[in-house]
Motif scaffolding. Structure first.
Motif, short mmCIF file in Angstrom:
data_model
loop_
_atom_site.label_atom_id
_atom_site.label_comp_id
_atom_site.label_asym_id
_atom_site.label_seq_id
_atom_site.Cartn_x
_atom_site.Cartn_y
_atom_site.Cartn_z
N ILE A 106 19.54 2.46 -21.99
CA ILE A 106 19.71 1.37 -21.01
C ILE A 106 18.63 0.33 -21.22
N LEU A 147 17.29 -3.44 -19.64
CA LEU A 147 17.53 -4.37 -18.53
C LEU A 147 17.80 -5.77 -19.09
N ILE A 171 14.13 0.34 -9.95
CA ILE A 171 15.28 0.78 -10.77
C ILE A 171 15.15 2.26 -11.13
N SER A 172 13.91 2.69 -11.42
CA SER A 172 13.69 4.11 -11.76
C SER A 172 14.13 5.01 -10.63
N ARG A 226 16.23 4.37 -8.30
CA ARG A 226 17.68 4.32 -8.12
C ARG A 226 18.37 5.20 -9.17
N LEU A 227 17.81 5.16 -10.41
CA LEU A 227 18.41 6.00 -11.46
C LEU A 227 18.29 7.48 -11.06
N ARG A 238 11.69 6.66 -19.18
CA ARG A 238 11.44 5.25 -19.52
C ARG A 238 10.90 5.28 -20.94
N ASP A 281 11.37 -2.38 -20.85
CA ASP A 281 12.46 -2.32 -19.88
C ASP A 281 13.58 -1.43 -20.39
N ILE A 304 25.31 3.68 -12.82
CA ILE A 304 24.02 3.13 -13.30
C ILE A 304 24.04 1.61 -13.15
N SER A 305 25.12 0.99 -13.63
CA SER A 305 25.21 -0.47 -13.59
C SER A 305 25.09 -0.97 -12.16
N VAL A 315 21.51 -0.59 -10.85
CA VAL A 315 20.59 -1.59 -11.40
C VAL A 315 20.87 -2.95 -10.75
N CYS A 338 22.06 -4.78 -16.69
CA CYS A 338 21.61 -3.91 -17.77
C CYS A 338 22.70 -3.76 -18.82
#
Lengths: 206, 465
Positions: B319, B321, B343-344, B346-347, B359, B363, B385-386, B389, B404
């Motif tokens: 992924i 960004l 974002i992390s 949320r993932l 990570r 990004d 995921i989309s 993000v 992303c």
């Protein structure tokens, strides 16, 4: 009980003192060091008083035994005496060891030390006897000294069954050591009567 | 008289009788031997003449006193070691050590005689000297022993006090493992009241869950005569815990039999936690707390070999960004960091626990789906995921939106190992990014008439700023 007057006792002490001076000189010559014998005090005591006195003396010493050096003397038929020199065992042992130049502490007195003690006692007793012989104008024939260490009562028990004992207390000092002992004249009744008559006559002090 | 002479000759001592003039009247065999003078030569001679100049002068004094006054005398060896010149047979160099008794003897005629008895005390003197020597040695040894004992006592006190104050817990147990000694610190670590616990088995303090493991390790160390070392957690009454390390060795008696154990308790909680922190730091990205690239690659390799064994499939999502650079340039790195953290998390929320998220740097993120089944599942994951993000991100002064690009590689379809999988996913991601850019450009051209075109980074003012 027969007694002496104070003055008679003082006169006796003075007589002994002269002889003890000679004894001290003899010691000093033998060990090449100054030994002094103090002016004696003379008393007449009954046996119980003496035993008490000796026990008191023992209490101030660390050991509770006395060392006794004994000789028997007689002058013809009318006078005889047991002479007993008593020292605290520990004090006398220290003096002997100092005289011999070896102060190694050994729990018991050794045979040679006992012999030396007998010789020391012999010199003191002989000097006292020489005083008496002079007073009486007679000879005092003696036996060899024997040595025994025991309690005061046990040492007295073996000798005295009579009431009166003539006691001369003397002190003995060598270097820093000093100890005091008693010379006892233990006489039978006829002997002490003779002895007193002689003293009364000689000092002429009533 | 003859009998007396006979006896005198058989005595093991010197016997001299002097008459009143100090002439020798008896001279026994012992003297013949030790003075090297036959009786025939000695008899009738004055003593002074026989031993001219070789006598202790005091002997003449006491003989005179005995003869004149009847006084007996003793001459002890201690005060007069060798008064007369008497020698051991065959040795004329060393005088015999003597003890002499002098006794007056009354005679019927009134003239007194004098008996001199001489004992050989050489052997006694030698023994007494030996005794003295031994006494001195004993005294020296006793002094040494006393000094050593005093030192031992001091040392014992010192060590006792040291043990009491030691920062480590110190203990001793008997051969079975029952406490026989605990210092203050050990009581504290073991949670025992001071003075209590003696006689109990030390393993009683270990939580039940660990006890079997520790016991078997303890028994093994005991039976194999090796050192025991274990680490375990001890819980306190308030629910907190400490990590304890216990080290112990055997105490043996002089015959080598095990008497007990002596050991230490050390609180290693901080050490343990620091090690865990360090390990976490080494394996995780400090900003997002996701796995870092090294850790991810390790896990990926493990997952590949696991999948290979059981014939499983894996999906690796790469992924990247979109518009992150623009966000950094416009709002600064702090805003960029906020976006990455957001974002992390949320993932992490949208993925399952068993999936691995990392990570990889900048990004770029990666997700490993460990039980890939079909494309539909993959499409669902990618959509999640989309969406995650694309949600607005609060960076303080405003909210921003980021997009992303995602590249996918499948094991075993696209690659056979971890490196190839990563590289394939990377390329797929770029392809995806390029396609997204091209479609955006087309959209932009089509919408040129509309000036308020959405950019990649879409700021939305926060109402309160």
């Amino acid at each position: 009980m027969m007694t002496f007057t104070e003055l008679q006792l003082d006169a006796l002490a003075e007589t002994f003192n002269l002889s003890l001076g000679e004894a001290a000189a003899t010691f000093s010559a033998i060990v090449h060091e100054e030994i002094t014998l103090s002016v004696p005090t003379v008393e007449v005591l009954n046996r119980e008083d003496l035993a008490q006195r000796l026990e008191n003396m023992q209490r101030s010493e660390t050991r509770d035994r006395l060392c006794g050096i004994n000789q028997h003397f007689h002058a013809g038929n009318n006078f005889q005496t047991e002479t007993l020199l008593l020292f605290p065992e520990q004090g006398s042992l220290e003096i002997v060891r100092r005289m011999l130049g070896d102060t190694t502490p050994i729990e018991q007195i050794t045979e040679l030390e006992q012999d030396a003690l007998a010789e020391i006692g012999n010199i003191i007793i002989n000097s006292c006897m020489s005083s008496l012989a002079n007073l009486f104008g007679t000879e005092m024939i003696g036996t060899l000294p024997t040595v025994e260490a025991n309690t005061a009562r046990a040492l007295l028990e073996q000798h005295s069954h009579d009431e009166v004992i003539l006691v001369a207390r003397i002190g003995m000092t060598m270097a820093a050591q000093n100890t005091s002992g008693f010379v006892l004249f233990i006489m039978d009744v006829p002997s002490i009567q003779t002895f007193m008559k002689q003293v009364e006559r000689l000092f002429n002090i009533a | 008289m003859k009998i007396a002479a006979n006896i005198a000759d058989r005595l093991d001592m010197g016997l001299i009788v002097l008459d009143n003039d100090m002439r020798i009247r008896v001279w026994n065999r012992w003297l013949e031997q030790h003075a090297d003078t036959p009786s025939s030569q000695a008899m009738g001679k004055p003593l002074r003449e026989l031993f001219a100049g070789h006598m202790d002068p005091r002997i003449m004094v006491v003989i005179r006193e005995a003869l004149d006054f009847g006084w007996p005398a003793k001459m002890s060896h201690a005060l007069h070691p060798t008064p007369l010149p008497l020698f051991t047979r065959g040795n004329s160099n060393e005088r015999i050590k003597q003890a002499i008794d002098i006794t007056p003897m009354e005679q019927p005629d009134g003239k007194r005689m004098c008996l001199i008895q001489i004992r050989n005390v050489s052997e006694i003197a030698r023994r007494e000297q030996l005794l003295r020597q031994q006494a001195r040695m004993l005294r020296t040894e006793l002094e040494h022993l006393n000094a050593a004992q005093a030192e031992l006592q001091r040392s014992e006190l010192r060590f006792r006090e040291l043990a009491r104050q030691a920062p480590a817990g110190l203990f001793e147990t008997d051969s079975v493992g029952r406490w026989t000694y605990l210092n203050d610190r050990c009581c504290q670590l073991a949670g025992l009241t001071h003075g209590k616990g003696l006689g109990d088995h030390w393993l009683n303090i270990v939580p039940e869950a660990d006890r079997e493991r520790i016991l078997s390790s303890w028994l093994q160390a005991r039976d194999s005569a090796t050192r025991f070392a274990e680490e375990f957690k001890l819980y306190k009454s308030d629910g907190s815990y400490s990590w304890i390390r216990c080290d112990a060795g055997q105490l043996r008696d002089e015959n080598g039999r095990v008497q007990g154990f002596i050991g230490t308790f050390t609180d290693i909680t901080e050490f343990r936690e620091r090690a865990m922190r360090n390990e976490f730091r080494a394996n995780h990205d400090s900003l997002t707390l996701l796995c870092n690239r090294e850790r991810f690659e390790l896990k990926l390799r493990a997952a590949v070999s696991g999948a290979r064994e059981i014939g499983n499939k894996l999906a690796l999502l790469y992924i990247d960004l979109d518009g992150f650079k623009g966000l950094n340039d416009e709002y600064g790195h702090a805003a960029g960091d906020t976006a990455l953290r957001s974002i992390s998390s949320r993932l992490r929320r949208v993925m399952r626990n068993e999936d691995i998220i990392a990570r990889l740097g900048g990004d770029e993120f990666a997700v490993l789906v460990t039980d890939y089944t079909d494309e539909r599942m993959l499409a669902s994951v990618m959509a999640k995921i989309s969406q995650a993000v694309a949600l607005p991100i609060n960076i303080g002064p405003c909210h921003v939106r980021l997009g992303c690009s995602i590249g996918v590689s499948l094991y075993p379809d696209h690659a056979q190992d971890a490196a190839q999988l990563l590289s394939h996913a990377d390329q797929a991601m770029y392809t995806n990014k390029r396609q997204r850019k091209e479609s955006q450009q087309k959209n932009q051209q089509a919408a040129q008439a509309k000036p308020e075109q959405l950019s990649n980074v879409l700021p939305i003012r926060n109402t309160n700023s």
